[in-house]
Enzyme design. Structure first.
Site, PDB file in Angstrom:
ATOM      1  CD  GLU A 191      -2.774  -0.963   2.380  1.00  0.00           C
ATOM      2  OE1 GLU A 191      -4.148  -1.620   2.081  1.00  0.00           O
ATOM      3  OE2 GLU A 191      -2.586  -0.340   3.260  1.00  0.00           O
ATOM      4  CD  GLU A 209      -4.276  -5.737   2.715  1.00  0.00           C
ATOM      5  OE1 GLU A 209      -4.868  -4.998   3.258  1.00  0.00           O
ATOM      6  OE2 GLU A 209      -2.855  -5.479   2.640  1.00  0.00           O
TER       7      GLU A 209
END
Length: 656
Positions: free
Chosen positions: A154, A306
């Site tokens: 991320e 995710e």
């Protein structure tokens, strides 16, 4: 040719999640792999936040635990998505090299003790990140469990410190060449901001008053590029050791900080993290938008890296997912092109900042509802993997989205702070989603010739090349619909003469754009047959244009609200949801774009992927769906002739 997702799926959907075994004693690991096998897990991500465990002191290497773990997972047939741990540097790195810590625009240091505490511009950070990545790649290059590389996690860090300032200046010199060109691009004649030396240029730090918008825009570009340099540096290390193992990094959904079109070109596998709010009535539409965007960036199958099996931990109130909703949203991702369905994380943490974030194996253990639902999803994905992986979605409609236009519009001192680019994008995608019209996303520079309809919810700043691309698309027979505040500025956030590019005004049949009239919270603009929200404009239509709707009251009464010239439409306001859906459905039908399935009950979504028809019921009460001919439900084996009944959050995967 670089490897891709097809090289690791091999006729199965990857199913699993982040595995953080360093949080648990080793005797727990065998219990984990037993339960993973029971749940149908075939891949786990390892090492995302393990830097301090792998390198507890500068230069130390402690791989013994990871060796044992990789061997154990391979022994049980579970592949490893091996992560470089560079998203969370160990405390010693910041202590010994404080230049690795990022600074905010007001000079505050972001210290260790959390994660993402690294400066993308720090030479020391880059050197240490390269060293640990080199060691990992060399050690596990030939390990049979290695399935995929996951770089960092991320990417999102900005840095306004001195080392970033030096790199920013180098980046600007490469972009502009001369100070004169930079001063022109930034409009530094305003407020006496002209630069006489490169050394005088800084990142946009906290000012007394408003910041230079063009400087902020370039700093966003620079930040995306610097993070991308960090990614590609680690990518190049692992691909040198393992040229046949694909590489990814996980995007956050519709995140402002990365030009994801450019990033996707540097990945072998495009992946995303997705966490819709289970209490949001439009949570499924948010998921569909992110899935459509990610699939379009991947130009085919993609990876859901995710999602939460239950609750998250960052909202003000964190609700669990109701029974069946996680299964539904997992299949929605597969329907919209995912060949991998993964989670954060496998076993729910007992300590640390995310101990209340759900896991596939929650605090309730294997008897808990969450794990029982995970087992069902794993078994069902295994049933359809051979028929779905590698297949593609088809769409007749493209939605244009450009990060640079978003960055330019997300500035201070605009006509309305209420105009939010993602919210407008969601409104237009929602209209098409509720009409069951399949959509891709595209960059304004992409070849649009394969689409019957192109919609531009909003593209505030556009290059000349992007405008020419839209003109060429319409001249070639395509239908174009644009929303307000499109084509207002150029790539330097310089307002175009007339308030909208002249070529676009001619295309839409707008003679004069007199004024922008933003609307207050709760205010609307009455139009023929609908109400406009958020925005309105005072425009004059050209004599040969067609006014499809006019404002019917207020200051703009009688003036055009929706105008078109031939196949090019312009909406000067944002119609309320039902009206926008009706208008876009009508335009799509005229352009030859048809719904995936007609006559669907409310809250039922239909998606075609390859030859398969996915039916997804986003409601709790049973509904009956009419089918176009006989089908077989791959999840149940049932042969269906005319109808199917979907229960609470029901899913069907139908083969003709």
């Amino acid at each position: 040719m670089r490897p891709g997702l097809r090289d690791v799926t091999r006729g199965r959907i990857l199913f699993g999640g982040d595995y953080n075994p360093e949080q648990w004693p080793e005797e727990t690991w065998r219990e984990d792999v037993r339960l993973m096998r029971e749940a149908g897990v075939n891949a786990v991500t390892v090492g995302v936040f393990s830097w301090a465990r792998l390198e507890p002191r500068p230069g130390a290497r402690e791989f013994g635990w990871l060796d044992r773990l990789m061997d154990l997972l391979h022994e049980h047939g579970i592949g490893v998505v091996l992560a470089t741990p560079t998203a969370a540097p160990p405390p010693w790195l910041g202590r010994l090299h404080p230049d690795t810590l990022p600074r905010t625009e007001d000079g505050r240091i972001e210290w260790w003790g959390g994660r993402q505490h690294f400066s993308h511009s720090s030479a020391a950070y880059r050197a240490h990140a390269a060293a640990i990545t080199e060691a990992l790649a060399a050690r596990y290059a030939d390990h049979p469990a290695l399935t995929l590389w996951h770089i960092n996690n991320e990417y999102c860090t900005a840095d306004h410190g001195d080392e970033a300032a030096a790199r920013f200046r180098r980046w600007l010199r490469a972009r502009y060449g001369t100070l004169d060109a930079l001063n022109t691009a930034w409009g530094t004649a305003f407020w006496s901001q002209g630069y006489d030396t490169w050394d005088g240029i800084l990142p946009p730090r906290t000012p007394h008053h408003l910041r230079n918008p063009a400087q902020v825009l370039d700093f966003r570009r620079f930040t995306s590029d610097m993070l991308l340099e960090c990614f590609t540096a680690e990518r190049d290390i692992v691909t040198r050791h393992t040229p046949r193992v694909p590489v990814t990094t996980n995007f956050m959904p519709l995140f402002i900080g990365q030009d994801a079109w450019r990033w996707a070109e540097e990945e072998d596998v495009v992946s995303v993290d997705l966490y819709p709010d289970p209490r949001d009535p439009l949570g499924a539409q948010h998921g569909a938008l992110v899935q459509d965007l990610t699939r379009s960036q991947a130009r085919g199958p993609w990876m859901l890296m995710e999602q939460a099996a239950g609750r998250v931990d960052w909202r003000a109130v964190n609700h669990p997912r109701p029974r069946g909703l996680h299964r539904l949203w997992s299949f929605q991702a597969v329907a919209r092109g995912a060949d991998a369905v993964c989670h954060f994380q496998w076993r729910q943490s007992r300590q640390g900042a995310e101990k209340f974030h759900s896991g596939m194996l929650g605090h309730a253990g294997e008897r808990g509802r969450t794990f029982q639902e995970i087992k069902r999803i794993g078994a069902e994905l295994a049933l359809i993997g051979g028929e779905v992986t590698g297949t593609r979605n088809h769409a007749d409609i493209a939605i244009l989205h450009d990060w640079h236009a978003w960055w330019a519009s997300a500035q201070d001192s605009r006509p309305s702070a209420r105009v939010d680019h993602p919210a407008v994008l969601h409104a237009w995608h929602r209209a098409l989603w509720e009409a069951h019209l399949a959509t891709d996303f595209a960059h304004p520079d992409h070849d649009l010739g394969g689409y019957r309809l192109v919609v531009v919810p909003q593209s505030y700043a556009m290059t000349d090349a992007a405008i020419d691309n839209l003109l060429g698309y319409v001249r070639a027979g395509g239908t174009l619909v644009c929303g307000f505040l499109t084509g207002v500025a150029d790539q330097d956030d310089r307002i175009r003469p007339g308030g909208m590019d002249a070529r676009l005004r001619e295309l839409f049949g707008i003679d004069v754009l007199h004024e922008w009239w933003p609307l207050e919270e709760g205010e609307s603009a009455d139009c023929d047959g609908f109400r406009g929200t958020l925005w309105s404009e005072e425009i004059e239509a050209a004599e040969d244009a067609t006014v499809e709707a006019r404002y019917t009251g207020g200051e703009l009464g009688g003036l055009p609200a929706v105008v078109r010239r031939d196949r090019a439409w312009y909406l000067s306001t944002l119609p309320e949801p039902d009206a926008l859906r009706a208008l876009l459905t009508r335009i799509a039908a005229d352009a030859g774009a048809r719904p995936v399935l007609a006559g669907l009950p409310a809250r039922v979504e239909a998606v075609r992927r390859g030859e398969l028809l996915f039916l997804l019921h986003h409601g709790r009460d049973p509904v009956t769906v009419d089918l176009p001919g006989p089908h077989t439900d791959l999840l149940t084996g049932d042969k269906l002739t005319g109808q199917i009944t979907l229960g609470r959050y029901g899913v069907a995967v139908l083969r003709p």
